[in-house]
Design a protein around this motif. Structure first.
Motif, mmCIF file in Angstrom:
data_model
loop_
_atom_site.group_PDB
_atom_site.id
_atom_site.type_symbol
_atom_site.label_atom_id
_atom_site.label_comp_id
_atom_site.label_asym_id
_atom_site.label_seq_id
_atom_site.Cartn_x
_atom_site.Cartn_y
_atom_site.Cartn_z
ATOM 1 N N PHE A 146 -36.175 32.202 21.561
ATOM 2 C CA PHE A 146 -35.032 32.756 20.819
ATOM 3 C C PHE A 146 -33.725 32.143 21.302
ATOM 4 C CE2 PHE A 146 -31.634 35.972 20.783
ATOM 5 C CZ PHE A 146 -31.460 36.077 19.413
ATOM 6 N N ARG A 147 -33.543 32.106 22.613
ATOM 7 C CA ARG A 147 -32.314 31.551 23.173
ATOM 8 C C ARG A 147 -32.154 30.086 22.798
ATOM 9 N NH1 ARG A 147 -33.027 34.439 29.090
ATOM 10 N NH2 ARG A 147 -31.999 36.426 28.555
ATOM 11 N N ALA A 148 -33.253 29.345 22.782
ATOM 12 C CA ALA A 148 -33.192 27.928 22.413
ATOM 13 C C ALA A 148 -32.754 27.761 20.964
ATOM 14 C CB ALA A 148 -34.561 27.274 22.630
ATOM 15 N N GLU A 149 -33.257 28.607 20.067
ATOM 16 C CA GLU A 149 -32.860 28.541 18.658
ATOM 17 C C GLU A 149 -31.382 28.869 18.485
ATOM 18 O OE1 GLU A 149 -34.461 27.471 16.146
ATOM 19 O OE2 GLU A 149 -36.482 27.286 16.934
ATOM 20 N N VAL A 150 -30.923 29.921 19.177
ATOM 21 C CA VAL A 150 -29.508 30.298 19.081
ATOM 22 C C VAL A 150 -28.629 29.179 19.631
ATOM 23 C CG1 VAL A 150 -27.743 31.904 19.900
ATOM 24 C CG2 VAL A 150 -29.963 32.773 19.120
ATOM 25 N N ARG A 151 -29.007 28.620 20.776
ATOM 26 C CA ARG A 151 -28.228 27.531 21.371
ATOM 27 C C ARG A 151 -28.143 26.346 20.427
ATOM 28 N NH1 ARG A 151 -28.934 22.939 24.509
ATOM 29 N NH2 ARG A 151 -27.274 22.613 26.075
ATOM 30 N N TYR B 141 -28.366 26.361 17.210
ATOM 31 C CA TYR B 141 -27.490 26.698 16.079
ATOM 32 C C TYR B 141 -26.023 26.564 16.477
ATOM 33 C CZ TYR B 141 -25.144 29.205 12.371
ATOM 34 O OH TYR B 141 -24.293 29.533 11.356
ATOM 35 N N LEU B 142 -25.674 27.071 17.659
ATOM 36 C CA LEU B 142 -24.283 27.030 18.094
ATOM 37 C C LEU B 142 -23.821 25.602 18.371
ATOM 38 C CD1 LEU B 142 -24.138 30.157 20.428
ATOM 39 C CD2 LEU B 142 -23.232 29.932 18.112
ATOM 40 N N LEU B 143 -24.698 24.774 18.884
ATOM 41 C CA LEU B 143 -24.337 23.384 19.114
ATOM 42 C C LEU B 143 -24.087 22.660 17.794
ATOM 43 C CD1 LEU B 143 -26.777 22.418 22.013
ATOM 44 C CD2 LEU B 143 -24.289 22.711 22.151
ATOM 45 N N GLU B 144 -24.829 23.027 16.769
ATOM 46 C CA GLU B 144 -24.642 22.422 15.450
ATOM 47 C C GLU B 144 -23.418 23.001 14.734
ATOM 48 O OE1 GLU B 144 -28.234 22.998 13.326
ATOM 49 O OE2 GLU B 144 -29.456 21.744 14.663
ATOM 50 N N ASN B 145 -23.036 24.233 15.108
ATOM 51 C CA ASN B 145 -21.932 24.922 14.437
ATOM 52 C C ASN B 145 -20.963 25.508 15.474
ATOM 53 O OD1 ASN B 145 -23.068 25.094 11.425
ATOM 54 N ND2 ASN B 145 -24.739 25.606 12.834
ATOM 55 N N PRO B 146 -20.298 24.682 16.275
ATOM 56 C CA PRO B 146 -19.463 25.192 17.377
ATOM 57 C C PRO B 146 -18.272 26.025 16.888
ATOM 58 C CG PRO B 146 -19.111 22.838 17.061
ATOM 59 C CD PRO B 146 -20.293 23.204 16.229
ATOM 60 N N GLU B 147 -17.863 25.832 15.632
ATOM 61 C CA GLU B 147 -16.743 26.615 15.122
ATOM 62 C C GLU B 147 -17.055 28.109 15.085
ATOM 63 O OE1 GLU B 147 -19.082 25.087 11.533
ATOM 64 O OE2 GLU B 147 -18.468 24.375 13.511
ATOM 65 N N VAL B 148 -18.340 28.439 15.081
ATOM 66 C CA VAL B 148 -18.730 29.853 15.094
ATOM 67 C C VAL B 148 -18.202 30.538 16.354
ATOM 68 C CG1 VAL B 148 -20.719 31.415 15.302
ATOM 69 C CG2 VAL B 148 -20.744 29.560 13.632
ATOM 70 N N LEU B 149 -18.217 29.825 17.478
ATOM 71 C CA LEU B 149 -17.740 30.408 18.734
ATOM 72 C C LEU B 149 -16.260 30.777 18.639
ATOM 73 C CD1 LEU B 149 -19.503 28.067 21.318
ATOM 74 C CD2 LEU B 149 -20.079 30.440 20.787
ATOM 75 N N MET B 150 -15.455 29.880 18.049
ATOM 76 C CA MET B 150 -14.032 30.162 17.918
ATOM 77 C C MET B 150 -13.785 31.360 17.013
ATOM 78 S SD MET B 150 -12.856 28.053 19.980
ATOM 79 C CE MET B 150 -11.150 28.483 19.699
ATOM 80 N N GLU B 151 -14.560 31.459 15.946
ATOM 81 C CA GLU B 151 -14.406 32.602 15.045
ATOM 82 C C GLU B 151 -14.812 33.897 15.743
ATOM 83 O OE1 GLU B 151 -16.195 32.085 11.238
ATOM 84 O OE2 GLU B 151 -15.394 30.069 10.967
ATOM 85 N N ALA B 152 -15.872 33.828 16.535
ATOM 86 C CA ALA B 152 -16.311 35.016 17.259
ATOM 87 C C ALA B 152 -15.266 35.450 18.281
ATOM 88 C CB ALA B 152 -17.651 34.741 17.943
#
Length: 249
Positions: A35-40, A42-53
């Motif tokens: 699970f953690r690998a899948e989430v990681r 996704y976030l690496l492919e979509n880093p803008e999600v972190l800024m929005e969060a």
């Protein structure tokens, strides 16, 4: 993007774990790592999600802080707005009260001084309360004691003259400068000096210290504007905007 992440999580869980294992604590070590690998990934492919969060988290924390400030203001309303030891200016019947915790040796208080004056005078419907809050050393304390002593001996108008003079005085605060200031105000310095050491003056300052601690105020200038708190200097235009927002609520 946050909604995309929300939709992606169930899919990741479906890949990484049985449908019932929605809690990380309920997953096996292998499921949790997958699970953690899948989430990681996704976030690496979509880093803008972190800024929005982070932006959403900041907004929620700001809302929580504002609610906490409002609750503190309500709890300490009488001490903030109705303490007889404080000078009150502006419009006594104003629809908004602005309280300032200030220190005469504070550079930002001096910078804010003409802008707060313009805010109050230009608006015409603000009740303005000054809280003597000397926290920057012996000169700060002497200046506050002087101003309070002048008010107790000579009244509100004399206090405001002393306050204005102390806010713009370039000299160090000592007996010589305060004596000259008293002379300029037409006040006998010996009387003021005696009053500066009085219990009444000490009590006003102590009450403000205790109130500031209860309000989580540790610096100057700090303002209470209606049901909001402002810790630090804010330019005139932004203070005017806050007043407009308060009236619109």
């Amino acid at each position: 993007m946050l909604r995309n992440l929300t939709r992606a999580v169930p899919a990741l869980l479906a890949l990484a774990a049985p449908a019932a294992a929605l809690d990380l604590d309920a997953m096996s070590d292998a499921e949790r790592e997958a699970f953690r690998a899948e989430v990681r990934a996704y976030l690496l492919e979509n880093p803008e999600v972190l800024m929005e969060a982070i932006a959403v988290l900041d907004e929620r924390q700001a809302e929580a802080a504002a609610q906490g400030d409002s609750a503190m203001i309500e709890q300490h309303a009488e001490a903030l707005f109705e303490n007889e030891g404080d000078w009150v200016g502006g419009n006594p019947e104003g629809d908004i009260t602005v309280v300032e915790f200030m220190d005469y040796k504070c550079g930002y208080c001096r910078r804010a001084f003409p802008e707060v004056e313009e805010l109050v005078e230009g608006d015409g419907n603000i009740r303005y309360v000054l809280k003597e809050f000397p926290i920057l050393g012996e000169q700060s304390l002497m200046a506050s004691r002087f101003a309070l002593a002048v008010r107790m001996l000579e009244g509100d108008d004399a206090y405001k003259e002393a306050h204005n003079a102390l806010m713009t005085m370039r000299a160090d605060v000592d007996e010589n400068s305060l004596s000259a200031l008293a002379d300029g105000l037409g006040i006998e310095f010996a009387d003021v000096q005696e009053k500066m050491g009085s219990r009444e003056v000490a009590e006003v300052i102590q009450e403000n210290y205790e109130l500031a601690q209860a309000m989580q105020i540790s610096g100057t200038p700090s303002f209470v504007m209606g049901d909001r708190m402002l810790r630090g200097y804010l330019p005139l235009q932004q203070m005017q905007q806050m007043v407009s927002e308060l009236r619109a609520e």
